[in-house]
Motif scaffolding. Structure first.
Motif, PDB file in Angstrom:
ATOM      1  N   UNK A  71       5.449   7.487   1.536  1.00 54.34           N
ATOM      2  CA  UNK A  71       5.834   8.541   0.592  1.00 54.34           C
ATOM      3  C   UNK A  71       5.676   9.872   1.313  1.00 54.34           C
ATOM      4  N   UNK A  72       6.760  10.651   1.412  1.00 53.73           N
ATOM      5  CA  UNK A  72       6.684  11.914   2.134  1.00 53.73           C
ATOM      6  C   UNK A  72       7.071  13.095   1.270  1.00 53.73           C
ATOM      7  N   UNK A  73       6.229  14.121   1.264  1.00 51.00           N
ATOM      8  CA  UNK A  73       6.553  15.365   0.557  1.00 51.00           C
ATOM      9  C   UNK A  73       7.036  16.403   1.554  1.00 51.00           C
ATOM     10  N   UNK A  74       8.161  17.082   1.245  1.00 45.28           N
ATOM     11  CA  UNK A  74       8.614  18.224   2.027  1.00 45.28           C
ATOM     12  C   UNK A  74       8.880  17.830   3.488  1.00 45.28           C
ATOM     13  N   UNK A  84       0.856  -1.182   0.000  1.00 46.07           N
ATOM     14  CA  UNK A  84       0.000   0.000   0.000  1.00 46.07           C
ATOM     15  C   UNK A  84       0.892   1.231   0.000  1.00 46.07           C
ATOM     16  N   UNK A  85       0.565   2.204  -0.852  1.00 38.66           N
ATOM     17  CA  UNK A  85       1.282   3.480  -0.845  1.00 38.66           C
ATOM     18  C   UNK A  85       0.607   4.389   0.171  1.00 38.66           C
ATOM     19  N   UNK A  86       1.348   4.809   1.183  1.00 41.14           N
ATOM     20  CA  UNK A  86       0.818   5.709   2.200  1.00 41.14           C
ATOM     21  C   UNK A  86       1.471   7.081   1.978  1.00 41.14           C
ATOM     22  N   UNK A  87       0.663   8.046   1.538  1.00 45.59           N
ATOM     23  CA  UNK A  87       1.172   9.354   1.116  1.00 45.59           C
ATOM     24  C   UNK A  87       1.056  10.362   2.250  1.00 45.59           C
ATOM     25  N   UNK A 106      -3.410   0.227  -7.600  1.00 47.34           N
ATOM     26  CA  UNK A 106      -2.530   0.235  -6.421  1.00 47.34           C
ATOM     27  C   UNK A 106      -3.291   0.745  -5.200  1.00 47.34           C
ATOM     28  N   UNK A 107      -3.275   0.005  -4.085  1.00 44.60           N
ATOM     29  CA  UNK A 107      -3.937   0.490  -2.882  1.00 44.60           C
ATOM     30  C   UNK A 107      -3.197   1.718  -2.337  1.00 44.60           C
ATOM     31  N   UNK A 108      -3.940   2.746  -2.007  1.00 49.38           N
ATOM     32  CA  UNK A 108      -3.315   3.997  -1.578  1.00 49.38           C
ATOM     33  C   UNK A 108      -4.113   4.621  -0.438  1.00 49.38           C
TER      34      UNK A 108
END
Length: 240
Positions: A67-70, A8-11, A34-36
């Motif tokens: 997945x991490x932004x900034x 799983x993509x964890x944003x 894709x599971x998100x």
């Protein structure tokens, strides 16, 4: 765990944004089956934000790629030690070392225009004095955060910002998950919020697989969702 389990993509969004900033990326991932999950990042303190994201990850059945932004990159650096996290993707992000703060990492490089574009406010703290939080002044938001995003979109994003607690800049990371988990990193080469050198340095130090995107602003997930989703898919394929 079976080899065909798609993680799983964890944003995890960063400061001055919310989970809706991942909308284009989410759509791309969903189109590929894709599971998100894109939870809110509280933006109140590095330790508590990381604890929350680690708890969200731990409650997902099967493997997870964070997945991490900034600032979300700092959060996943700490939260990524959760047992079922199998990989990390940093998107125009801070990649901290254990014992390092955002301010320390940033302080090694020339300042970006972000620092002089922040506005302070306060918020109530139960049982204590009010604490300071920061946002980007709306008129500076397009150039600093999202120079490659259409003006009508940035006008909305500028007033929908989620403030970051100022204390998060000086808090040190209690772990660096990239030491034990594979990582990928997107460097936004035209970033005006985080100096691209900061992104590059952290990604190299973590031994990440690096994708440099020329002309990309800090809001690369908004301006180039397919490209960001493709990088996430690379990570999912490599870890699944």
């Amino acid at each position: 765990m079976s080899g065909n389990t798609t993680p799983t993509a964890l944003l995890v969004h960063g400061a001055f944004a919310d989970a809706a900033s991942w909308s284009g990326v989410i759509a791309e991932l969903q189109n590929h089956g894709i599971p998100v999950v894109a939870p809110p990042n509280p933006l109140r303190s590095l330790a508590s934000d990381a604890a929350y994201i680690a708890s969200v990850a731990a409650q997902i059945d099967g493997p997870v790629v964070l997945v991490g932004h900034s600032y979300g990159g700092a959060v996943i650096t700490v939260a990524g030690t959760a047992d079922n996290v199998v990989g990390l993707v940093f998107v125009a992000a801070y990649v901290l070392e254990e014992g390092e703060s955002l301010g320390e990492l940033q302080g090694r490089f020339p300042d970006s225009p972000l620092g002089s574009s922040l506005k302070q406010a306060t918020y109530p703290v139960e049982g204590g004095a009010p604490a300071v939080e920061v946002t980007i002044v709306p008129e500076a938001f397009p150039s600093v955060f999202a120079a490659d995003v259409p003006a009508d979109v940035t006008r909305v994003l500028a007033v929908a910002q989620r403030p970051l607690a100022a204390g998060a800049f000086t808090e040190t990371a209690t772990a660096a998950a990239w030491k034990t988990k594979p990582s990928w990193a997107l460097v936004a080469a035209a970033d005006q919020a985080i100096n691209p050198e900061v992104e590059r340095f952290g990604a190299k130090r973590a031994g990440a697989t690096i994708l440099e995107v020329e002309g990309a602003s800090h809001a690369v997930a908004v301006s180039r969702p397919k490209l960001v989703a493709d990088l996430i898919r690379d990570a999912l394929r490599a870890t699944g």
